[in-house]
Design a protein around this motif. Structure first.
Motif, mmCIF file in Angstrom:
data_model
loop_
_atom_site.group_PDB
_atom_site.id
_atom_site.type_symbol
_atom_site.label_atom_id
_atom_site.label_comp_id
_atom_site.label_asym_id
_atom_site.label_seq_id
_atom_site.Cartn_x
_atom_site.Cartn_y
_atom_site.Cartn_z
ATOM 1 N N ALA B 301 0.833 -1.211 0.000
ATOM 2 C CA ALA B 301 0.000 0.000 0.000
ATOM 3 C C ALA B 301 0.867 1.261 0.000
ATOM 4 N N LYS B 302 0.441 2.231 -0.813
ATOM 5 C CA LYS B 302 1.072 3.556 -0.783
ATOM 6 C C LYS B 302 0.426 4.388 0.325
ATOM 7 N N PHE B 303 1.184 5.327 0.875
ATOM 8 C CA PHE B 303 0.640 6.276 1.849
ATOM 9 C C PHE B 303 0.687 7.659 1.226
ATOM 10 N N LEU B 304 -0.486 8.200 0.917
ATOM 11 C CA LEU B 304 -0.565 9.450 0.167
ATOM 12 C C LEU B 304 -1.342 10.511 0.941
ATOM 13 N N VAL B 305 -0.993 11.755 0.691
ATOM 14 C CA VAL B 305 -1.768 12.861 1.243
ATOM 15 C C VAL B 305 -2.540 13.489 0.084
ATOM 16 N N SER B 306 -3.786 13.832 0.327
ATOM 17 C CA SER B 306 -4.637 14.420 -0.698
ATOM 18 C C SER B 306 -3.945 15.577 -1.404
ATOM 19 N N SER B 307 -4.133 15.641 -2.723
ATOM 20 C CA SER B 307 -3.531 16.735 -3.485
ATOM 21 C C SER B 307 -4.531 17.861 -3.717
ATOM 22 N N LEU B 308 -5.767 17.644 -3.308
ATOM 23 C CA LEU B 308 -6.797 18.672 -3.522
ATOM 24 C C LEU B 308 -6.768 19.658 -2.364
ATOM 25 N N ASP B 309 -6.970 20.934 -2.668
ATOM 26 C CA ASP B 309 -6.941 21.876 -1.551
ATOM 27 C C ASP B 309 -8.232 21.749 -0.752
ATOM 28 N N ASP B 310 -8.079 21.993 0.553
ATOM 29 C CA ASP B 310 -9.178 21.784 1.495
ATOM 30 C C ASP B 310 -10.481 22.433 1.037
ATOM 31 N N ALA B 311 -10.363 23.633 0.526
ATOM 32 C CA ALA B 311 -11.560 24.403 0.199
ATOM 33 C C ALA B 311 -12.369 23.726 -0.896
ATOM 34 N N SER B 312 -11.697 23.234 -1.933
ATOM 35 C CA SER B 312 -12.471 22.716 -3.058
ATOM 36 C C SER B 312 -12.706 21.218 -3.001
#
Lengths: 325, 325
Positions: B301-312
């Protein structure tokens, strides 16, 4: 019409640590003929496959020859559905090291499509097609045998995950911080070490050792105690034996409460030797689940015991893979 | 061609405990216009919906009127995808008792199809359509905010379970036997009580109380400490603050190891305020996962952080439901 559709039978192979049972199954789920070989008599997988092909000949002949067989499905420990392989199966003399391409090997000999998955997934498919999970789209099958296996169905499909190995719920950790029992997987505290048949016997030994309480189990040599002994003693009213099942059911109920938070199943379906204990296990299990599950899931999941008999369920489940190829 | 296909926009509503953000989204995932109302200003759901419809008017007008809108998607706490309802949402003044048929209410006013799911599922859909999970069929989204939420994707589909509420991984029990922290759900030991932003602040307070160790956090009034304070202090080299993240990551890593045994995901995707701590959290998390996961799942499994900004992200995720209606 596809020519394949004219073939009315599939082969199911339930490959266990002791026996490998081959069965011919028709479209209604009738097991028409079976033949069994000993899994561990063979030192190489080639010898095992050759013996399997020989064992198939008489039962395939009974239904009119290989031309009548659509496909073969195999349920095996550490089976990988995506690759048709058995990988690092600790209990198989010819399969504990590396990867064995079992589906491809049978395909080469039999010249029909061969699919393979792990035994608990096969049991789940069998239960969905022929057993108590008919018509269900979301359920969790838990097999309580020598180990604790699981087959998870979500949206009507078995969950295989990214690698074909999803559904190892027996290896969820129950006791944290290295305090739990040592598991065959090398870690500590897995549910399997408590809720398998082996785990129940282990609990009984611990309870006997840690108290002087009278118990029918004291008549048995402590290292020979099996889960069946505990079940029989509890059935005769033995208090210590009953507490062993209370303890087991409590852990399994708490574990199922966590599984509900994952996939919110319509039912948990239990299968395997330990389910013969009946209410001795199921009552404390259900009570523990109700006490621990998140409010939103309360009174939703059913707790069911497989309606298929042990002998045919695994073969049926394995054969069901054949219909899907 | 279906007439529906001519409508180029959807509405996304990110309904949070504080703000409700309405957005107009096009087919490429561009948020063209937004408008926000305060969720809790309204005492009844009727007032909330009326205010929402008013708030939509100017932004809908910007894209040519409601005739241009295909559908609306809502991401909301305790949202039920199957029924389009919000059920017993503890943090909503007008939604904490009983069942609120929010999708049907907006449908009645707007006369377009309206779908609803919980906020973490919406985030998972957003991530799958527009973020780091594009192309993935099996992943687990974990939102680390005031609480710990989750959206599970298996075989390319969000897991809703038998009732629409599957995926409550924040309420998996970590510490057993009533030894864990009291959770908002009324039980003890839930992952949420340790791995949410609130949990991190709680851990910091405990660590400060249980030692005399010097720490930058002692300059802050103990009851005012937030996860952001801990993150800033750790970033400045504060040892106690670093240990708070080590502790948090250790628990979350062990929890993810259990989740892997369930669905063997291709990736874990983390989203929410706490992910701003970056490696302070992600390094101990990954280390703990590697140390605890079953051998067969190691290094998968990869461990990733969301690339989308919180607001959108939340609006995008919610809107994505609209495309599927």
């Amino acid at each position: 019409m596809d020519v394949q559709e004219l073939k009315p039978f599939v082969i199911g192979l339930d490959l266990g640590g002791t026996n490998s049972v081959f069965g011919i199954v028709d479209q209604r789920g009738q097991v028409l003929a079976t033949n069994t070989i000993k899994t561990q008599t063979y030192t190489t997988v080639e010898d095992f496959v050759s013996a399997g092909v020989e064992a198939l000949k008489p039962i395939v002949a009974k239904v009119g020859g290989i031309g009548q067989i659509k496909a073969m499905g195999i349920g095996a420990p550490n089976g990988n559905f995506y690759k048709g392989t058995i990988e690092f199966a600790p209990n198989l003399s010819w399969g504990h090291e590396g990867t064995v391409p079992l589906a491809a090997m049978f395909e080469k000999h039999l010249k029909i499509p061969v699919g393979l998955t792990n035994d608990a997934n096969a049991a789940a498919i069998g239960e969905m097609q022929y057993g108590v999970a008919r018509g269900m789209k979301n359920f969790i099958m838990i097999t309580l045998g020598t180990g604790v296996g699981s087959g998870i169905v979500i949206n009507g499909q078995v969950v295989y995950g990214c690698d074909g190995f999803a559904g190892e719920l027996g290896h969820s950790i129950f006791f944290r911080g290295g305090e739990g029992r040592l598991c065959g997987c090398g870690r500590k505290g897995c549910i399997e070490t408590y809720c398998s048949a082996t785990g129940v016997a282990r609990t009984a030994r611990e309870f006997l050792k840690n108290s002087d309480e009278v118990s029918l189990l004291r008549e048995i040599k402590v290292e020979d105690i099996t889960s069946l002994d505990v079940s029989i003693a509890a059935g005769q009213g033995d208090k210590l034996a009953k507490r062993v099942f209370d303890f087991t059911g409590d852990i399994l109920g708490q574990a199922c409460a966590d599984f509900a938070a994952f996939s919110s199943p319509e039912a948990f379906v239990f299968f395997g030797g330990l389910t013969k204990a009946g209410d001795l296990l199921m009552k404390p299990l259900k009570k523990s689940y109700d006490a621990h599950v998140l409010r939103i899931f309360k009174d939703k999941a059913k707790f069911l015991v497989s309606s298929l008999d042990d002998a045919s369920a695994a073969v049926l489940g394995a054969s069901a893979i054949g219909w899907e190829l």
